[in-house]
Design a protein around this motif. Sequence first.
Motif, PDB file in Angstrom:
ATOM      1  N   ILE A 164       0.866  -1.179   0.000  1.00 29.93           N
ATOM      2  CA  ILE A 164       0.000   0.000   0.000  1.00 29.93           C
ATOM      3  C   ILE A 164       0.904   1.231   0.000  1.00 29.93           C
ATOM      4  O   ILE A 164       1.809   1.344   0.834  1.00 29.93           O
ATOM      5  CB  ILE A 164      -0.937   0.019   1.230  1.00 29.93           C
ATOM      6  N   TYR A 165       0.654   2.137  -0.936  1.00 30.75           N
ATOM      7  CA  TYR A 165       1.530   3.293  -1.121  1.00 30.75           C
ATOM      8  C   TYR A 165       0.747   4.597  -0.990  1.00 30.75           C
ATOM      9  O   TYR A 165      -0.459   4.648  -1.250  1.00 30.75           O
ATOM     10  CB  TYR A 165       2.193   3.248  -2.500  1.00 30.75           C
ATOM     11  N   ILE A 166       1.483   5.632  -0.603  1.00 34.32           N
ATOM     12  CA  ILE A 166       0.925   6.975  -0.523  1.00 34.32           C
ATOM     13  C   ILE A 166       2.013   7.958  -0.988  1.00 34.32           C
ATOM     14  O   ILE A 166       3.210   7.660  -0.900  1.00 34.32           O
ATOM     15  CB  ILE A 166       0.468   7.309   0.919  1.00 34.32           C
ATOM     16  N   VAL A 186      -4.464   6.758  -1.256  1.00 33.06           N
ATOM     17  CA  VAL A 186      -3.595   5.597  -1.095  1.00 33.06           C
ATOM     18  C   VAL A 186      -3.951   4.582  -2.167  1.00 33.06           C
ATOM     19  O   VAL A 186      -5.089   4.527  -2.653  1.00 33.06           O
ATOM     20  CB  VAL A 186      -3.710   4.979   0.316  1.00 33.06           C
ATOM     21  N   VAL A 187      -2.975   3.746  -2.530  1.00 32.75           N
ATOM     22  CA  VAL A 187      -3.173   2.841  -3.656  1.00 32.75           C
ATOM     23  C   VAL A 187      -2.468   1.524  -3.385  1.00 32.75           C
ATOM     24  O   VAL A 187      -1.429   1.491  -2.715  1.00 32.75           O
ATOM     25  CB  VAL A 187      -2.647   3.489  -4.968  1.00 32.75           C
ATOM     26  N   ARG A 188      -3.036   0.449  -3.865  1.00 28.20           N
ATOM     27  CA  ARG A 188      -2.402  -0.869  -3.795  1.00 28.20           C
ATOM     28  C   ARG A 188      -1.721  -1.121  -5.143  1.00 28.20           C
ATOM     29  O   ARG A 188      -2.370  -1.132  -6.186  1.00 28.20           O
ATOM     30  CB  ARG A 188      -3.442  -1.957  -3.518  1.00 28.20           C
ATOM     31  N   LEU A 189      -0.402  -1.319  -5.097  1.00 29.32           N
ATOM     32  CA  LEU A 189       0.374  -1.502  -6.323  1.00 29.32           C
ATOM     33  C   LEU A 189       1.360  -2.650  -6.174  1.00 29.32           C
ATOM     34  O   LEU A 189       1.828  -2.950  -5.065  1.00 29.32           O
ATOM     35  CB  LEU A 189       1.163  -0.228  -6.658  1.00 29.32           C
ATOM     36  N   PRO A 204      10.543   2.202  -8.491  1.00 24.33           N
ATOM     37  CA  PRO A 204      11.287   3.373  -9.001  1.00 24.33           C
ATOM     38  C   PRO A 204      10.833   4.688  -8.369  1.00 24.33           C
ATOM     39  O   PRO A 204      11.646   5.587  -8.134  1.00 24.33           O
ATOM     40  CB  PRO A 204      10.997   3.336 -10.501  1.00 24.33           C
ATOM     41  N   TYR A 205       9.541   4.811  -8.067  1.00 23.22           N
ATOM     42  CA  TYR A 205       9.020   6.040  -7.467  1.00 23.22           C
ATOM     43  C   TYR A 205       9.345   6.101  -5.979  1.00 23.22           C
ATOM     44  O   TYR A 205       9.471   7.186  -5.410  1.00 23.22           O
ATOM     45  CB  TYR A 205       7.511   6.136  -7.713  1.00 23.22           C
ATOM     46  N   VAL A 206       9.477   4.933  -5.350  1.00 26.85           N
ATOM     47  CA  VAL A 206       9.916   4.909  -3.957  1.00 26.85           C
ATOM     48  C   VAL A 206      11.370   5.383  -3.866  1.00 26.85           C
ATOM     49  O   VAL A 206      11.714   6.203  -3.003  1.00 26.85           O
ATOM     50  CB  VAL A 206       9.762   3.485  -3.364  1.00 26.85           C
ATOM     51  N   ARG A 207      12.210   4.868  -4.762  1.00 27.51           N
ATOM     52  CA  ARG A 207      13.624   5.283  -4.755  1.00 27.51           C
ATOM     53  C   ARG A 207      13.762   6.778  -5.045  1.00 27.51           C
ATOM     54  O   ARG A 207      14.654   7.442  -4.533  1.00 27.51           O
ATOM     55  CB  ARG A 207      14.406   4.483  -5.798  1.00 27.51           C
ATOM     56  N   ALA A 236       5.969   3.333   0.907  1.00 23.11           N
ATOM     57  CA  ALA A 236       5.206   2.130   1.239  1.00 23.11           C
ATOM     58  C   ALA A 236       4.776   2.199   2.698  1.00 23.11           C
ATOM     59  O   ALA A 236       5.595   2.482   3.578  1.00 23.11           O
ATOM     60  CB  ALA A 236       6.058   0.890   0.986  1.00 23.11           C
ATOM     61  N   LEU A 237       3.504   1.965   2.949  1.00 16.33           N
ATOM     62  CA  LEU A 237       2.978   1.986   4.310  1.00 16.33           C
ATOM     63  C   LEU A 237       3.223   0.642   4.985  1.00 16.33           C
ATOM     64  O   LEU A 237       3.197  -0.407   4.345  1.00 16.33           O
ATOM     65  CB  LEU A 237       1.485   2.305   4.291  1.00 16.33           C
TER      66      LEU A 237
END
Length: 294
Positions: A166-168, A232-235, A242-245, A251-252
């Motif tokens: 789960i991402y935000i 928030v989105v499940r991916l 790449p977007y986390v880096r 990531a929650l």
Amino acid sequence: MDLNGLVLFVEIIKQGSITRAGTVLGKPKSTLSRQLSEFEQTLGVKLVERTTRRLDLTEAGRELYDQSKELLSELSDIQHSIGAYQRQPKGQLTILWPQELFTAQMAELIAEFLQTWSLISFCGSQYNGATPLPDFQYDLQFILHQQPLPASDWIARSLMSIPHNIYIASHRLNRSPKTLDDIRHCQCILQTGEDEWLFRQDQQIHTIPVQGRLTLNSPDMRMQAAVRGLGVVRLANYLAEPYVRRGALTALSFSEKPVADTLSVLYRSRQLPLKTRLFLEHFQNQVGRLYSTI
């Protein structure tokens, strides 16, 4: 009419004796003689008058032979033509796979396959949202699922597991949900037909209802919406990494972990046409390329 009996009868007459027919068919003379008698009994008519030295066709036998020999020749040609599909892969291959499945990598796998097998044409379709039911228009169906697939007569084989999270948006982290119960009240970015997210704790699965005002079929569009702070989105982890880096997504972390997707392939029968078997083998041989992306 017993086709095997007819083939045996025609071969005996073509060879002129039961002995020579036995050599061609690879059967003992006694077996052919018995099977010819059984064929005559099934038809209820005498086909051959047999002596120790010769075979003579009866009137019924002559008519059956004259009408059947061309038919059996045509059937043999048809069998040879159909068998060519198992000797040389050709024809159209029709495949369904999820929109979320490694779009660039799938395009590469398909291109490589068609470059290898020039007589095969390819028709591919993608689905999104709810798990599709088995459909006879497809030779292979690649299905992403979290729950076990419904029982059916089709063969289902699990290929790989695809972790999700789960991402935000990182700039919205101060407004992120802290517990699974908080997710129920969040604005979520959803895919078509999605109204719950599954989480695992030990061996238990928890179902969390989700709601939001933005529903998008495309995983890339859902990710871009999350980056813009729309919810928030499940991916899949490989898609978001790449977007986390880059620091755009975070990531929650919960005590429960989102249930991973399983990629399975469905097909109608264990006796796959050569073209279908070759593509499935090609996919499985290259699945490491997909794993390296996860």
